[in-house]
Scaffold this motif. Structure first.
Motif, PDB file in Angstrom:
ATOM      1  N   ILE A  77       0.849  -1.191   0.000  1.00 41.67           N
ATOM      2  CA  ILE A  77       0.000   0.000   0.000  1.00 41.67           C
ATOM      3  C   ILE A  77       0.888   1.245   0.000  1.00 41.67           C
ATOM      4  O   ILE A  77       1.887   1.314   0.726  1.00 41.67           O
ATOM      5  N   ILE A  78       0.516   2.218  -0.836  1.00 40.34           N
ATOM      6  CA  ILE A  78       1.147   3.540  -0.799  1.00 40.34           C
ATOM      7  C   ILE A  78       0.072   4.559  -0.443  1.00 40.34           C
ATOM      8  O   ILE A  78      -0.962   4.636  -1.119  1.00 40.34           O
ATOM      9  N   VAL A  79       0.280   5.332   0.612  1.00 44.34           N
ATOM     10  CA  VAL A  79      -0.650   6.381   0.999  1.00 44.34           C
ATOM     11  C   VAL A  79      -0.076   7.723   0.531  1.00 44.34           C
ATOM     12  O   VAL A  79       0.999   8.133   0.968  1.00 44.34           O
ATOM     13  N   ALA A  80      -0.787   8.365  -0.387  1.00 43.23           N
ATOM     14  CA  ALA A  80      -0.349   9.655  -0.944  1.00 43.23           C
ATOM     15  C   ALA A  80      -1.533  10.617  -0.924  1.00 43.23           C
ATOM     16  O   ALA A  80      -1.928  11.162  -1.955  1.00 43.23           O
ATOM     17  N   THR A  81      -2.093  10.820   0.258  1.00 41.28           N
ATOM     18  CA  THR A  81      -3.355  11.564   0.386  1.00 41.28           C
ATOM     19  C   THR A  81      -3.188  13.051   0.690  1.00 41.28           C
ATOM     20  O   THR A  81      -4.185  13.759   0.848  1.00 41.28           O
ATOM     21  N   GLY A  82      -1.962  13.540   0.818  1.00 38.66           N
ATOM     22  CA  GLY A  82      -1.767  14.971   1.020  1.00 38.66           C
ATOM     23  C   GLY A  82      -2.302  15.474   2.348  1.00 38.66           C
ATOM     24  O   GLY A  82      -2.442  14.725   3.309  1.00 38.66           O
ATOM     25  N   PHE A  83      -2.646  16.775   2.395  1.00 37.94           N
ATOM     26  CA  PHE A  83      -3.112  17.357   3.653  1.00 37.94           C
ATOM     27  C   PHE A  83      -4.232  18.382   3.458  1.00 37.94           C
ATOM     28  O   PHE A  83      -4.644  19.056   4.402  1.00 37.94           O
ATOM     29  N   TYR A  84      -4.770  18.487   2.249  1.00 37.07           N
ATOM     30  CA  TYR A  84      -5.720  19.566   1.947  1.00 37.07           C
ATOM     31  C   TYR A  84      -7.158  19.227   2.319  1.00 37.07           C
ATOM     32  O   TYR A  84      -8.052  20.032   2.154  1.00 37.07           O
ATOM     33  N   ASP A  85      -7.380  18.032   2.838  1.00 37.68           N
ATOM     34  CA  ASP A  85      -8.746  17.577   3.071  1.00 37.68           C
ATOM     35  C   ASP A  85      -9.373  18.143   4.336  1.00 37.68           C
ATOM     36  O   ASP A  85     -10.588  18.320   4.414  1.00 37.68           O
TER      37      ASP A  85
END
Length: 326
Positions: free
Chosen positions: A121-129
């Motif tokens: 698994i790669i988590v690349a969800t950023g921080f803008y949410d």
């Protein structure tokens, strides 16, 4: 159920870069994005211009041509969309991941629409949410927003902009130029030093000439339907107000990271635990990529300096799969 070599959570620029590298290395992969392609960029202000030049936003050495040296939001959307479509990347859009469970040798990824199994698994969800709230009475009123889109909406309105970073300053200037009566509320003693160098003099000049009112060393006390109370060095001031843009920054989804089992530092930085040489977290087979690696230090990682995460992670996964095969 087919098992993917890697499932990438997040279809932003770095998630796309990971997908490109996985495809080049012959790995089976799936990118899952909860919104449209590069969802975070899509939700940026319509007229936003990047701080970085177009070449620094390139991924996989694919040229990014823009009209100006520093591209705008619509050009970035076009660039990343064409990469996804022309490379026929395996991406599922408008599909939110709800849970990831670690089994013995794989992960089960559950979304609002389906289930998938993956070796990595790669988590690349950023921080803008998730927005940093200001936690004051009235913040839940419909007149308050933590996201800014289009200055036309605020024309001829009394607008309070809370914040001193790029998003707040851009909003204040754009809305003023479209006819809004803008008041800037800044917690510190001055406009942020990280504001884009060609924008900072503009806002300072507008403040000094009186076009935009600014209150420094000031916080919001309460937001009311037609007013806003602020705590200034001279005491509480009540301003007439139609709308509030509370642009005080954003943060990663720490609850999601913790649910995955990723360890976070106990201090205010909330830095996730990962090996910088491989980007693998304390969970074997689970990797982090992009700006999410910085925790609350959201100024630490950007597209331009986290592009290296994609080949680093995919090469690590490729090597581990090769060693297991032997």
């Amino acid at each position: 159920m087919n098992i993917f070599d890697v499932v990438i959570i997040g279809g932003g620029p770095i998630g796309i870069a990971c997908g490109l590298d996985a495809k080049k290395q012959g790995l089976s992969y799936l990118i899952i994005e909860k919104g449209p392609i590069v969802n975070s960029l899509f939700n940026y202000p319509i007229n936003m211009q990047f701080f970085s030049s177009s070449e620094k936003l390139e991924i996989d050495e694919i040229p990014f041509i823009s009209k100006e040296a520093k591209p705008k939001r619509n050009e970035a959307l076009e660039y990343y969309r064409r990469i996804v479509t022309s490379n026929q990347l395996n991406i599922h859009l408008f599909e939110k991941v709800t849970r990831v469970t670690k089994n013995k040798d794989s992960f089960l990824v559950e979304t609002e629409k389906d289930k998938y199994e993956a070796k990595h698994i790669i988590v690349a969800t950023g921080f803008y949410d998730l927005a940093n709230t200001i936690d004051v009475p009235g913040e839940n009123l419909s007149k308050v927003s933590h996201y800014y889109k289009d200055p036309h909406f605020y024309a001829s309105q009394k607008l309070a902009v809370v914040g001193a970073s790029n998003s707040a300053i851009d909003a204040a200037l754009e809305c003023w130029r479209k006819g809004a009566d803008v008041t800037l509320i800044v917690r510190g003693p001055e406009v942020g030093q990280r504001v884009k160098y060609w924008v900072r003099p503009d806002i300072i000049n507008r403040i000094e000439e009186g076009s935009i009112k600014a209150y420094y060393n000031t916080t919001v006390k309460e937001i009311k339907p037609r007013e806003i109370d602020i705590n200034t060095p001279d005491g509480i001031v009540t301003l007439e107000n139609d709308f509030v843009l509370a642009l005080t920054g954003y943060k990663p989804n720490f609850k999601f990271l913790e649910a995955l089992g990723i360890e976070l530092s106990k201090d205010e930085k909330r830095l996730p635990n990962y090996n910088p040489d491989t980007m693998e977290t304390n969970i074997n087979g689970l990797f982090l990529a992009g700006v999410i690696c910085g925790g609350m230090e959201t100024h630490k990682w950007f597209i331009e300096n986290s592009r290296i995460h994609a080949p680093l992670i995919i090469s690590t996964i490729k090597k581990s799969m090769g060693s297991k095969a032997e």
